[in-house]
Design an enzyme around this catalytic site. Structure first.
Site, mmCIF file in Angstrom:
data_model
loop_
_atom_site.group_PDB
_atom_site.id
_atom_site.type_symbol
_atom_site.label_atom_id
_atom_site.label_comp_id
_atom_site.label_asym_id
_atom_site.label_seq_id
_atom_site.Cartn_x
_atom_site.Cartn_y
_atom_site.Cartn_z
ATOM 1 N N GLN A 8 1.156 -1.322 0.250
ATOM 2 C CA GLN A 8 0.011 0.061 -0.057
ATOM 3 C C GLN A 8 0.948 1.236 -0.217
ATOM 4 O OE1 GLN A 8 -3.778 -0.862 0.313
ATOM 5 N NE2 GLN A 8 -2.663 -2.550 -0.503
ATOM 6 N N ALA A 62 -11.792 2.892 4.144
ATOM 7 C CA ALA A 62 -10.671 2.004 3.514
ATOM 8 C C ALA A 62 -9.824 2.606 2.304
ATOM 9 C CB ALA A 62 -11.311 0.771 2.856
ATOM 10 N N HIS A 63 -8.847 1.867 1.848
ATOM 11 C CA HIS A 63 -7.804 2.544 0.918
ATOM 12 C C HIS A 63 -8.565 2.839 -0.253
ATOM 13 C CE1 HIS A 63 -7.067 -1.906 -0.877
ATOM 14 N NE2 HIS A 63 -8.369 -1.511 -0.842
ATOM 15 N N ASN A 64 -7.969 4.061 -0.756
ATOM 16 C CA ASN A 64 -8.710 4.339 -2.242
ATOM 17 C C ASN A 64 -9.631 5.249 -1.966
ATOM 18 O OD1 ASN A 64 -6.291 3.221 -2.841
ATOM 19 N ND2 ASN A 64 -7.231 1.694 -3.852
ATOM 20 N N SER A 110 -12.121 2.122 -2.451
ATOM 21 C CA SER A 110 -12.213 2.680 -3.590
ATOM 22 C C SER A 110 -13.844 3.160 -3.786
ATOM 23 C CB SER A 110 -11.906 1.723 -4.875
ATOM 24 O OG SER A 110 -10.625 1.466 -4.917
#
Length: 353
Positions: A215, A256-258, A276
């Site tokens: 990440q 969460a990520h993105n 995302s």
């Protein structure tokens, strides 16, 4: 022993000043000099207090009040005692909040917990960190290599700021919080225990089991964002996780990520935004909303509490349920289900008879 007063009022104010500052109408001008010493809930308002009610349904709360002044709508004004300064406002709660901010400015933004006014001798600050004048670093805090922090920002006890992180001016990082791989703007508030910039949850099945995906993105938090206690914001995998200007996030939220969150969004506690997810501007999420990965929520959309979102939500729409759908359809299905249950219960009662 006297109970502690954590938020003493910064000043007193008169009913006439309240009218002038908020645009409210003072029903009895002869009460303009009535002094207000604090604010309280309508159910508890006592001598010297300013209270508010919305509409007529709560009018009974002020029928016998001893409060100094009441902010209310016109239809409720006649329910107040003659000795009370009645202030008529189109939006009483908004006017009440304006006065509360004036009387209690210290409650608007967290400050030093220990009374430090500079960099504590009990803090650890890397030699190459750049801290502008007016930064407060409290005992136990750790500032990593290459960190840059703008003036007026407070780093509370035991907070950890990871290497090369950037934090703007007049911001606050709460006790026990950790911030890494992040670019943070001005006037950002991160409450106690917040986690910013840790690994996103990225794995792929491989010959040896689950293989970790590095990440290598960042977290970008724009100006005037506030993030509640113990909320977590993962850094991006390849692109940045972004939280837009003016957004307010409650306690215990997972981002969460993105994920990309627009401007002036409101996210209530226990929400979960999967990887995302994209939120447009002015989106509102009720408590415990869960959003599946790669979902787009349009500008101005609203999701009711406990919604489980598995499809894109168009701009301006209100959805509810799990799986979430337009709120009218969700309520129609709920009504139909209740009708089936009630019908079955009636048939069972008739059969018993």
């Amino acid at each position: 022993m006297k109970d502690p007063d954590f938020f003493p009022p910064a000043r007193r104010i008169t009913a006439g000043e309240v009218a002038s500052l908020t645009g409210a109408e003072l029903v009895r001008p002869e009460l303009a000099e009535v002094v207000i010493e604090g604010v309280a809930a309508a159910s508890e308002g006592g001598v010297g207090m300013l209270v508010f009610i919305e509409g007529k349904r709560n009018a009974e709360l002020v029928r016998n009040t001893t409060a100094a002044a009441v902010l209310c709508k016109r239809e409720a004004a006649g329910h107040c005692p003659d000795t009370v300064a009645v202030l008529i406002a189109d939006k009483p709660q908004v006017a009440f909040a304006e006065i509360t901010r004036l009387l209690f400015p210290q409650a608007m933004s967290p400050g030093s917990m220990t009374g430090e006014t500079g960099i504590s001798a009990q803090a650890s600050v890397a030699a190459d960190a750049v801290l502008e004048d007016g930064v407060i670093v409290e005992p136990g805090a750790v500032i990593g290599a290459g960190v840059m922090i703008g003036r007026g920002t407070t780093i509370a006890p035991n907070a950890v700021i990871g290497a090369f992180t950037r934090i703007g001016r007049d911001s606050y990082v709460g006790p026990g919080a950790s911030v890494q791989c992040a670019m943070i703007g001005d006037r950002v508030i991160l409450h106690a225990g917040v986690r910013i910039g840790q690994d996103g949850f990225g794995y792929l099945p491989g010959a040896r089991g689950l293989e970790k995906l590095p990440q290598i993105g960042r977290v970008v938090i724009q100006d005037d964002v506030e993030i509640g206690a113990n909320t977590t914001v993962d850094r991006g995998a390849l692109v940045d996780t972004v939280i837009g200007q003016g957004t307010k996030i409650d306690n215990l939220v997972q981002v969460a990520h993105n994920v990309r969150i627009g401007r002036s969004c409101v996210i209530a506690g226990n929400c979960g935004l999967s990887g995302s997810v994209t939120l447009g501007d002015f989106v509102m999420l009720g408590g415990r909303v869960g959003i599946a990965d790669h979902i787009n929520i349009g500008t101005g959309a609203q999701l009711a509490a406990s919604s489980g979102v598995m499809n894109d939500v168009p701009a301006g729409e209100r959805w509810a349920g799990s799986p979430a759908q337009p709120i009218r359809e969700a309520f129609r299905e709920l009504a139909a289900l209740r009708g089936l249950v009630d019908g079955k219960r009636k048939r069972m009662r008739d059969g018993d008879e």
